[in-house]
Scaffold this motif. Structure first.
Motif, PDB file in Angstrom:
ATOM      1  N   ALA A  62       0.834  -1.213   0.000  1.00 42.81           N
ATOM      2  CA  ALA A  62       0.000   0.000   0.000  1.00 42.81           C
ATOM      3  C   ALA A  62       0.865   1.257   0.000  1.00 42.81           C
ATOM      4  O   ALA A  62       0.569   2.239  -0.704  1.00 42.81           O
ATOM      5  N   LEU A  63       1.938   1.245   0.780  1.00 39.37           N
ATOM      6  CA  LEU A  63       2.842   2.400   0.809  1.00 39.37           C
ATOM      7  C   LEU A  63       3.549   2.581  -0.528  1.00 39.37           C
ATOM      8  O   LEU A  63       3.746   3.702  -0.997  1.00 39.37           O
ATOM      9  N   GLY A  64       3.923   1.475  -1.145  1.00 36.72           N
ATOM     10  CA  GLY A  64       4.684   1.565  -2.382  1.00 36.72           C
ATOM     11  C   GLY A  64       3.871   1.911  -3.601  1.00 36.72           C
ATOM     12  O   GLY A  64       4.412   2.410  -4.599  1.00 36.72           O
ATOM     13  N   SER A  65       2.564   1.687  -3.544  1.00 36.93           N
ATOM     14  CA  SER A  65       1.740   1.868  -4.736  1.00 36.93           C
ATOM     15  C   SER A  65       1.363   3.313  -5.010  1.00 36.93           C
ATOM     16  O   SER A  65       0.857   3.627  -6.086  1.00 36.93           O
ATOM     17  N   GLY A  66       1.593   4.197  -4.042  1.00 38.25           N
ATOM     18  CA  GLY A  66       1.153   5.571  -4.210  1.00 38.25           C
ATOM     19  C   GLY A  66      -0.337   5.690  -3.947  1.00 38.25           C
ATOM     20  O   GLY A  66      -0.974   4.778  -3.439  1.00 38.25           O
ATOM     21  N   ARG A  67      -0.913   6.825  -4.329  1.00 37.14           N
ATOM     22  CA  ARG A  67      -2.335   7.044  -4.094  1.00 37.14           C
ATOM     23  C   ARG A  67      -3.154   6.445  -5.228  1.00 37.14           C
ATOM     24  O   ARG A  67      -2.647   6.212  -6.310  1.00 37.14           O
ATOM     25  N   GLY A  68      -4.443   6.222  -4.957  1.00 38.31           N
ATOM     26  CA  GLY A  68      -5.330   5.793  -6.017  1.00 38.31           C
ATOM     27  C   GLY A  68      -5.856   4.382  -5.832  1.00 38.31           C
ATOM     28  O   GLY A  68      -5.691   3.745  -4.793  1.00 38.31           O
ATOM     29  N   ARG A  69      -6.509   3.885  -6.892  1.00 43.92           N
ATOM     30  CA  ARG A  69      -7.218   2.611  -6.819  1.00 43.92           C
ATOM     31  C   ARG A  69      -6.280   1.419  -6.635  1.00 43.92           C
ATOM     32  O   ARG A  69      -6.681   0.408  -6.055  1.00 43.92           O
ATOM     33  N   VAL A  70      -5.055   1.508  -7.160  1.00 44.57           N
ATOM     34  CA  VAL A  70      -4.132   0.381  -7.009  1.00 44.57           C
ATOM     35  C   VAL A  70      -3.830   0.138  -5.533  1.00 44.57           C
ATOM     36  O   VAL A  70      -3.747  -1.011  -5.085  1.00 44.57           O
ATOM     37  N   ARG A  71      -3.689   1.199  -4.773  1.00 44.90           N
ATOM     38  CA  ARG A  71      -3.436   1.054  -3.338  1.00 44.90           C
ATOM     39  C   ARG A  71      -4.593   0.335  -2.660  1.00 44.90           C
ATOM     40  O   ARG A  71      -4.386  -0.613  -1.899  1.00 44.90           O
ATOM     41  N   VAL A  72      -5.820   0.768  -2.927  1.00 47.31           N
ATOM     42  CA  VAL A  72      -6.984   0.147  -2.298  1.00 47.31           C
ATOM     43  C   VAL A  72      -7.113  -1.303  -2.753  1.00 47.31           C
ATOM     44  O   VAL A  72      -7.440  -2.190  -1.961  1.00 47.31           O
ATOM     45  N   ALA A  73      -6.854  -1.555  -4.032  1.00 48.90           N
ATOM     46  CA  ALA A  73      -6.929  -2.919  -4.544  1.00 48.90           C
ATOM     47  C   ALA A  73      -5.923  -3.823  -3.846  1.00 48.90           C
ATOM     48  O   ALA A  73      -6.220  -4.980  -3.527  1.00 48.90           O
ATOM     49  N   ALA A  74      -4.733  -3.312  -3.597  1.00 50.02           N
ATOM     50  CA  ALA A  74      -3.710  -4.103  -2.905  1.00 50.02           C
ATOM     51  C   ALA A  74      -4.147  -4.434  -1.481  1.00 50.02           C
ATOM     52  O   ALA A  74      -3.969  -5.565  -1.013  1.00 50.02           O
ATOM     53  N   VAL A  75      -4.721  -3.462  -0.797  1.00 51.37           N
ATOM     54  CA  VAL A  75      -5.182  -3.695   0.575  1.00 51.37           C
ATOM     55  C   VAL A  75      -6.305  -4.738   0.592  1.00 51.37           C
ATOM     56  O   VAL A  75      -6.315  -5.657   1.417  1.00 51.37           O
ATOM     57  N   VAL A  76      -7.234  -4.606  -0.343  1.00 50.90           N
ATOM     58  CA  VAL A  76      -8.364  -5.541  -0.396  1.00 50.90           C
ATOM     59  C   VAL A  76      -7.882  -6.959  -0.692  1.00 50.90           C
ATOM     60  O   VAL A  76      -8.281  -7.919  -0.023  1.00 50.90           O
ATOM     61  N   SER A  77      -7.018  -7.101  -1.687  1.00 49.59           N
ATOM     62  CA  SER A  77      -6.574  -8.447  -2.069  1.00 49.59           C
ATOM     63  C   SER A  77      -5.659  -9.059  -1.016  1.00 49.59           C
ATOM     64  O   SER A  77      -5.797 -10.239  -0.662  1.00 49.59           O
ATOM     65  N   GLY A  78      -4.722  -8.275  -0.480  1.00 54.22           N
ATOM     66  CA  GLY A  78      -3.771  -8.806   0.501  1.00 54.22           C
ATOM     67  C   GLY A  78      -4.430  -9.179   1.811  1.00 54.22           C
ATOM     68  O   GLY A  78      -4.256 -10.298   2.312  1.00 54.22           O
ATOM     69  N   LEU A  79      -5.209  -8.262   2.380  1.00 57.59           N
ATOM     70  CA  LEU A  79      -5.855  -8.551   3.654  1.00 57.59           C
ATOM     71  C   LEU A  79      -6.979  -9.572   3.497  1.00 57.59           C
ATOM     72  O   LEU A  79      -7.199 -10.409   4.382  1.00 57.59           O
ATOM     73  N   GLY A  80      -7.693  -9.510   2.372  1.00 57.78           N
ATOM     74  CA  GLY A  80      -8.767 -10.476   2.142  1.00 57.78           C
ATOM     75  C   GLY A  80      -8.237 -11.897   2.078  1.00 57.78           C
ATOM     76  O   GLY A  80      -8.739 -12.801   2.759  1.00 57.78           O
TER      77      GLY A  80
END
Length: 280
Positions: A62-80
């Protein structure tokens, strides 16, 4: 270019640091009994490495992806993937929960049993679909459904594939490093996601090779899901279709062929698989 490379290296370092700190936190704050397992050589290990990798990799991605949808997508997929993987790790050893392969879980469902493995499969699929919808939100309406399907397939398929390799110490992490390093080198938000996941995995590799931890479904699924998210964010429809075809072929092969036997019969793969592993 140099600044971008330094940034990704820093993200990888953060991932390694966070995953190792998370390992200490999980191991000391959770009663050891539910996390205790015995590995393929009969050595006692802890599943604390799984949640630690899921947390460290997701935070760094999430920190590395910068702002935007990619960050949220990473959080959703990783934590999910990490959450449902943890559930399967903790519940899957109970009586009536064991089933081999996807077909085994479906047979159990037909018998009226909902296995923890089926819950995990559904959870990984749902989080992959949500992450894919975020990645493809700006696609034209006419092709959005296809793009979401391809991205979700890559994310969920990679999560499952890395999990299939988690049969020997260090194997799943090594596969993740080989898969994620080229994506991380490419830069951009996808490169940041991959760098975070790769760094977190590398931080736990010594403990995994030393046979003190086990990734379990939590760690392997989360690592694969984040790498799948990075690849889906990096590639176009044709690239994702090619990735999905390769993932599907390997997954289908795993139902018929033992990956461990293939690795043991192939000198290069056997040497790489054994590299750094305990011999005593």
């Amino acid at each position: 270019m140099a600044r971008s490379l330094v940034r990704r290296l820093l993200v990888a370092g953060v991932g390694a640091l966070v995953s190792r700190q998370a390992l200490t936190l999980v191991a000391t704050s959770v009663h050891p009994a539910p996390l205790a397992r015995t590995n393929f050589r009969g050595r006692p290990v802890t599943l604390a490495g799984g949640p630690a990798l899921a947390l460290g990799a997701t935070i760094a991605a999430a920190l590395g992806s910068g702002r935007g949808r990619v960050r949220v997508a990473a959080v959703v997929s990783g934590l999910g993937a990490g959450a449902v993987g943890t559930y399967d790790d903790l519940v899957g050893t109970r009586p009536g929960q064991q089933a081999k392969g996807f077909s085994g879980h479906l047979r159990a469902l037909a018998e009226g049993r909902v296995t923890s493995g089926l819950v995990k499969i559904a959870g990984v699929g749902a989080s992959a679909l949500a992450a894919a919808a975020l990645l493809e939100a700006d696609r034209p309406a006419g092709r959005r459904v296809l793009d979401i399907g391809l991205s979700a397939g890559v994310i969920a398929g990679t999560a499952n594939l890395i999990n299939l390799l988690d049969l020997r110490p260090g194997r799943a992490i090594k596969a993740g490093l080989l898969l994620g390093a080229p994506v991380a080198a490419g830069g951009g938000p996808a490169g940041g996601v991959a760098a975070g996941a790769v760094g977190a995995a590398a931080g736990l590799l010594p403990a995994d090779l030393g046979e003190t931890i086990m990734l379990g479904d939590a760690g392997a699924n989360a690592l694969g899901a984040l790498l799948g998210t990075a690849m889906a964010a990096r590639t176009g429809p044709l690239g994702r279709a090619a990735l999905l075809a390769g993932i599907a072929a390997l997954t289908a092969a795993s139902e018929k062929v033992s990956f461990t036997q293939v690795i043991d019969r192939t000198p290069v793969l056997r040497d790489l698989d054994a590299l750094g592993r305990r011999t005593d």
